[in-house]
Each structure stands twice: as structure tokens, then as C-alpha cells.
Design an enzyme around this catalytic site. Structure first.
Site, PDB file in Angstrom:
ATOM      1  N   LEU A  50       9.803  -9.444 -14.239  1.00  0.00           N
ATOM      2  CA  LEU A  50      11.254  -9.518 -14.416  1.00  0.00           C
ATOM      3  C   LEU A  50      11.873 -10.355 -13.302  1.00  0.00           C
ATOM      4  O   LEU A  50      11.627 -10.105 -12.120  1.00  0.00           O
ATOM      5  CB  LEU A  50      11.838  -8.106 -14.395  1.00  0.00           C
ATOM      6  CG  LEU A  50      13.300  -7.932 -14.800  1.00  0.00           C
ATOM      7  CD1 LEU A  50      13.515  -8.340 -16.259  1.00  0.00           C
ATOM      8  CD2 LEU A  50      13.733  -6.484 -14.597  1.00  0.00           C
ATOM      9  N   ASP A  70       0.323   3.823   5.960  1.00  0.00           N
ATOM     10  CA  ASP A  70       0.688   3.423   4.607  1.00  0.00           C
ATOM     11  C   ASP A  70       0.383   4.523   3.587  1.00  0.00           C
ATOM     12  O   ASP A  70       1.288   5.099   2.984  1.00  0.00           O
ATOM     13  CB  ASP A  70      -0.068   2.148   4.221  1.00  0.00           C
ATOM     14  CG  ASP A  70       0.613   0.888   4.748  1.00  0.00           C
ATOM     15  OD1 ASP A  70       1.850   0.849   4.757  1.00  0.00           O
ATOM     16  OD2 ASP A  70      -0.096  -0.049   5.133  1.00  0.00           O
ATOM     17  N   GLN A 112       0.767  -1.234   0.000  1.00  0.00           N
ATOM     18  CA  GLN A 112       0.000   0.000   0.000  1.00  0.00           C
ATOM     19  C   GLN A 112       0.804   1.294   0.000  1.00  0.00           C
ATOM     20  O   GLN A 112       0.492   2.203  -0.761  1.00  0.00           O
ATOM     21  CB  GLN A 112      -0.948   0.016   1.205  1.00  0.00           C
ATOM     22  CG  GLN A 112      -1.887   1.203   1.214  1.00  0.00           C
ATOM     23  CD  GLN A 112      -2.862   1.196   2.376  1.00  0.00           C
ATOM     24  OE1 GLN A 112      -3.512   2.200   2.648  1.00  0.00           O
ATOM     25  NE2 GLN A 112      -2.991   0.080   3.062  1.00  0.00           N
ATOM     26  N   SER A 113       1.814   1.400   0.826  1.00  0.00           N
ATOM     27  CA  SER A 113       2.495   2.691   0.970  1.00  0.00           C
ATOM     28  C   SER A 113       3.154   3.132  -0.328  1.00  0.00           C
ATOM     29  O   SER A 113       2.966   4.271  -0.782  1.00  0.00           O
ATOM     30  CB  SER A 113       3.538   2.615   2.098  1.00  0.00           C
ATOM     31  OG  SER A 113       4.510   1.611   1.827  1.00  0.00           O
ATOM     32  N   ARG A 163      21.031  -6.000  -1.276  1.00  0.00           N
ATOM     33  CA  ARG A 163      21.314  -7.419  -1.517  1.00  0.00           C
ATOM     34  C   ARG A 163      21.084  -7.802  -2.972  1.00  0.00           C
ATOM     35  O   ARG A 163      21.657  -8.770  -3.463  1.00  0.00           O
ATOM     36  CB  ARG A 163      20.455  -8.288  -0.600  1.00  0.00           C
ATOM     37  CG  ARG A 163      20.837  -8.184   0.876  1.00  0.00           C
ATOM     38  CD  ARG A 163      20.140  -9.230   1.720  1.00  0.00           C
ATOM     39  NE  ARG A 163      18.695  -9.017   1.811  1.00  0.00           N
ATOM     40  CZ  ARG A 163      18.113  -8.246   2.726  1.00  0.00           C
ATOM     41  NH1 ARG A 163      18.876  -7.595   3.618  1.00  0.00           N
ATOM     42  NH2 ARG A 163      16.803  -8.110   2.752  1.00  0.00           N
ATOM     43  N   GLU A 198       0.828  -1.010   8.722  1.00  0.00           N
ATOM     44  CA  GLU A 198      -0.035   0.147   8.978  1.00  0.00           C
ATOM     45  C   GLU A 198      -0.242   0.431  10.464  1.00  0.00           C
ATOM     46  O   GLU A 198       0.058   1.519  10.954  1.00  0.00           O
ATOM     47  CB  GLU A 198      -1.394  -0.070   8.297  1.00  0.00           C
ATOM     48  CG  GLU A 198      -2.471   0.932   8.662  1.00  0.00           C
ATOM     49  CD  GLU A 198      -2.161   2.336   8.181  1.00  0.00           C
ATOM     50  OE1 GLU A 198      -2.406   3.289   8.948  1.00  0.00           O
ATOM     51  OE2 GLU A 198      -1.683   2.491   7.046  1.00  0.00           O
ATOM     52  N   GLY A 203      -8.914  21.359  17.603  1.00  0.00           N
ATOM     53  CA  GLY A 203      -8.554  22.769  17.640  1.00  0.00           C
ATOM     54  C   GLY A 203      -9.098  23.451  18.878  1.00  0.00           C
ATOM     55  O   GLY A 203      -9.543  22.808  19.834  1.00  0.00           O
ATOM     56  N   GLY A 204      -9.077  24.750  18.867  1.00  0.00           N
ATOM     57  CA  GLY A 204      -9.532  25.506  20.031  1.00  0.00           C
ATOM     58  C   GLY A 204     -11.036  25.644  20.119  1.00  0.00           C
ATOM     59  O   GLY A 204     -11.553  26.147  21.116  1.00  0.00           O
ATOM     60  N   VAL A 242       7.586  -2.850   9.369  1.00  0.00           N
ATOM     61  CA  VAL A 242       6.450  -2.087   9.901  1.00  0.00           C
ATOM     62  C   VAL A 242       5.244  -2.227   8.981  1.00  0.00           C
ATOM     63  O   VAL A 242       5.369  -2.195   7.760  1.00  0.00           O
ATOM     64  CB  VAL A 242       6.825  -0.589  10.059  1.00  0.00           C
ATOM     65  CG1 VAL A 242       5.610   0.239  10.410  1.00  0.00           C
ATOM     66  CG2 VAL A 242       7.899  -0.438  11.129  1.00  0.00           C
ATOM     67  N   PHE A 285      10.848  -1.951  -0.098  1.00  0.00           N
ATOM     68  CA  PHE A 285      11.359  -3.247   0.346  1.00  0.00           C
ATOM     69  C   PHE A 285      11.688  -3.201   1.837  1.00  0.00           C
ATOM     70  O   PHE A 285      11.823  -2.122   2.430  1.00  0.00           O
ATOM     71  CB  PHE A 285      12.644  -3.607  -0.405  1.00  0.00           C
ATOM     72  CG  PHE A 285      12.442  -3.968  -1.861  1.00  0.00           C
ATOM     73  CD1 PHE A 285      11.530  -4.941  -2.238  1.00  0.00           C
ATOM     74  CD2 PHE A 285      13.184  -3.344  -2.843  1.00  0.00           C
ATOM     75  CE1 PHE A 285      11.363  -5.286  -3.575  1.00  0.00           C
ATOM     76  CE2 PHE A 285      13.030  -3.679  -4.183  1.00  0.00           C
ATOM     77  CZ  PHE A 285      12.121  -4.655  -4.540  1.00  0.00           C
TER      78      PHE A 285
END
Length: 424
Positions: free
Chosen positions: A71, A167, A16-17, A103, A138, A246-247, A136, A96
Site C-alpha cells: 500500500l 527486540d 524484529q521487535s 507525520r 537491539e 539466584g541464591g 534504538v 516506526f
């Protein structure tokens, strides 16, 4: 002309990321070449499958406007193809596990040798430090980035959010970094590394909670519900339920039909500038002059009572009726919209925020279109590629291989050419 037309992206991302980033670049006109393992491809192709024999929605909704090249990078000829792609492309994007690209023999130094103008963009779980080699996902990113500790209700455990801020949020950050690096390259002629750690991305999206951490050192956070309820603060920014960040105090309130509809709610903000109008709408005109309610400071220790009173009014209206009444008065409200309601919203279809896409294996499906609109770079969402669908096309058009050479690469096990299936 599209904003990123002519830019070639070598896409080594998955799940996903990374695909969030490369899909966005593709929407803006970049040629995104997604490199996948022959016969396998991105793991999400076969995750959460809902139509047997077709790529999952998990994959299709994150890989629009890309081309797929299969590939085998462990094959010498496949590695040779990859080196040529590095020389030809402008940006290499990868998510990755730490050290995987090294590597494969493609260290940053080696990439610079092949193409000094190359921008290498990476998503990692953590930046440099004690956790840099950790894997890591999500929810891990949400927890490590400060989101979970500040989400949920005070008397409950930490909570992750349904928004994929780890992600997808990091992918959006990375896309901005890539565009900035491309812009700088126009001036310097040099490529560079772009790193977007997921922890950093989540923390950036939680910046108001870091703000509150520093404010807490100088006294209680008076706009938090627990202040009005007399509950002591601890040392860290607490979970704040549905309080506004917020305020201006805000809460989620029940609307007409809430007993049977889990989304019959509205978000209601008691903005100081329209307090008098709020008092009139809910039938409490005396609050406008009452010193116990007339000023924001006076109201801070009575917020629960105030919102309970407002809720008695909202429960007599649908969430859309609340909007129709409050919006002309500039009272900030917003309906809690379900995914079903969003999918059916005609205005989101008209703006291209929700798009229907046809797929040769699964048929028509809904997806989220480009969330950023540009007046001179119109976005057309095209379907995600079948595994290896564009292998021959990329080898020929991008790298100049002849049909005979493409056949040789396939014979040598460097590629897997899948017959192209057009969406039309």
C-alpha cells in the site's frame, strides 16, 4: 477455534521487535495484515540474504502466519484504503521511528475518530523522557536497559547477549499488553494506547540485577565469585561471569571432549538441598560433615575451589552423561546445547518448538515455532508471505472492494498486486 480468532491486526511493523509481537498474535489465530511499501517491503526481506532471489531467513522466521498488503500510503487513494483498514481492524501495531505515524496523518486522536475501539500498540526505544526521540537497535537496548553492564566477566568489558532480549523480548511484552487491552475492551468498549519501550523491556528482564543493586548497598554480594576471591565490590552491580543469578551458586564447567568441542560444557548448580548427593557423586563424601563445607555460608568463600573440584569430575563425562547421572538425584545441571544440536533435537520437533516450513522461493527451512502451548488453541505455523501476495485478497475479503476497484487502485498507484503463490 483459535484463541484470537476474529481479531484483525493492522501490522505496520518491520525488522524484529514488532514482527515478534504480530507473529505471536498470528500464531494464536489473529488475522495479521502486514502493510508494506510497494516494491520494497520490510527491510529484512533483503538483509542477510542466503538464497539469491528469495526472502531472507531474517524475514521469513519473523513473519509467519501473516498476510502481506502492499500500500502506497502517500497516495490519496492508498491513504483512503488505510483509513478503511483502521475502521475495520481491532489493533494497529507499529514500531516506526518516533513521530512517523503522526507525520502520516494518523495521530492517536485521528485514529480514535476513525475507530474508538482501536488499540494502538507501539514499540519505541525509550519511554517518555530525555531519550524518547532516539532511534534504538537491539544492542543499544541491551546497553541502555542494564543487561550489558551486568554481563561478561569482571575483568572484561560489558557484553551483549546472543538472546535478542531488546527486540524479541520487547515484542513479547507488547503482545501481552495487546491481549490485556483486548480483554479490557470487552468490558469498557474502548480502545487504548499500549506502549512497550525497549529499555523498559530489557530492564524488566534484568530485574534480578536491580535486586542486587539494592542488596549491594547493605553489603557485599556473597554469592558472587568475587566475594570468595577477596575482590572488593564497587558501587554498581558487577559483571558476574557465569555465576547463577539466584541464591544457589552455579558455574559452567568443562565436560569430556571440551578440547575439541566448543560446546562440551554443562551448567552445574550446587543447590543446598542436594549438597550431600553432590559430595557423593564427585567423590568427596567427607565434605558432607566438614564444617568448612557443610553449610552454604561456609562454602561461599570457597566456591572457586569447589567448582574446580566438581569440574575434575565433569571432565570425565560427556555433558549428556552428567545429566543422566545428576538428574535422577535432583542435582540441577544442564548441557550447553549448540544451535546445531537444538535444530536436530527430535523432542523439539515433536512439540512444535522447532518447525520445518516450505517456502515457494527458498524451499524448506527450519524456524522456531510458538513457544507457548495452549490446550485449546493449537498452533499451525504457516510460511511468511511474499511481498504483496495478499493485496487483492485483503482488499476484497476485508474491505469489500470489487475486482474493478482493486484494478483501479493499482492503476492509481495506491497498491501493487503480486500474483498469489500458494505454498502447496
Amino acid at each position: 477455534m483459535k484463541a484470537l480468532e476474529g481479531v484483525k491486526i493492522l501490522d505496520f511493523t518491520h525488522v524484529q521487535s514488532g514482527p515478534t509481537c504480530t507473529q505471536l498474535l498470528g500464531w494464536f489465530g489473529a488475522d495479521v495484515i502486514k502493510v508494506e511499501r510497494p516494491g520494497v517491503g520490510d527491510a529484512t526481506r533483503k538483509q542477510l540474504v542466503d538464497v539469491e532471489g528469495a526472502d531472507s531467513l531474517y524475514f521469513t522466521m519473523l513473519n509467519h502466519n501473516t498476510r502481506s498488503l502492499t500500500l502506497n500510503t502517500k497516495n490519496p487513494k492508498g491513504k483512503e484504503v488505510l483509513e478503511r483498514l483502521v475502521k475495520e481492524c481491532d489493533v494497529l501495531v507499529e514500531n516506526f521511528a518516533p513521530g512517523a505515524l503522526d507525520r502520516m496523518g494518523f495521530t492517536w486522536e485521528r485514529i480514535q475518530e476513525l475507530n474508538p475501539r482501536m488499540i494502538m500498540a507501539s514499540v519505541k526505544g525509550f519511554g517518555p523522557g530525555p531519550f524518547q526521540d532516539c532511534k534504538v537497535y537491539e544492542n543499544v537496548a541491551q546497553c541502555a536497559g542494564g543487561s550489558a553492564s551486568t554481563t561478561g566477566f569482571l575483568d572484561g568489558p560489558p557484553m551483549v547477549t546472543g538472546a535478542q532480549i531488546g527486540d524479541s523480548g520487547t515484542g513479547l511484552h507488547l503482545a501481552l499488553g495487546i491481549v490485556a487491552a483486548l480483554f479490557q475492551r470487552e468490558k469498557t468498549g474502548r480502545g487504548q494506547k499500549v506502549l512497550a519501550p525497549m529499555q523498559d523491556g530489557v530492564l524488566n528482564l534484568c530485574r534480578v540485577k536491580l535486586r542486587d543493586q539494592q542488596r549491594l548497598e547493605r553489603g557485599p554480594l556473597q554469592e558472587y565469585s568475587q566475594f570468595g576471591e577477596g575482590i572488593p565490590f564497587g558501587e554498581a552491580t558487577p559483571r558476574a561471569g557465569n555465576d547463577s543469578g539466584g541464591g544457589q551458586p552455579g558455574r559452567i564447567l568443562k565436560c569430556k571432549g571440551w578440547e575439541t568441542d566448543p560446546d562440551s560444557y554443562t551448567y552445574f548448580i550446587t543447590q543446598a538441598a542436594v549438597w550431600d548427593k553432590i559430595c557423593d557423586v564427585i567423590g568427596k563424601p567427607d565434605w558432607k560433615e566438614d564444617p568448612e563445607y557443610a553449610t552454604p555460608k561456609a562454602r561461599l568463600n570457597k566456591l572457586t575451589h569447589i567448582f574446580e573440584t566438581i569440574e575434575q569430575w565433569t571432565m570425565t563425562k560427556t555433558k549428556f552423561e552428567v545429566m543422566e547421572i545428576c538428574n535422577p538425584l535432583d542435582i540441577p545441571v544442564g548441557p550447553i546445547l549448540s544451535m546445531k544440536e537444538l535444530a536436530a533435537d527430535p523432542s523439539l520437533r515433536e512439540t512444535g518448538t522447532i518447525v520445518e516450513v516450505d517456502h515457494p522461493e527458498r524451499g524448506a527451512y527450519l524456524t522456531v515455532g510458538c513457544p507457548i502451548k495452549m490446550s485449546d488453541s493449537e498452533v499451525t505455523v504457516t510460511r511468511s508471505p511474499l511481498l504483496g501476495e495478499h493485496t487483492a485478497e485483503i482488499l476484497s475479503d476485508v474491505l469489500g472492494y470489487s475486482d474493478e476497484e482493486v484494478a483501479e487502485l493499482k492503476e492509481a498507484g495506491a497498491t501493487e498486486v503480486v500474483k498469489k503463490m500458494a505454498a502447496e
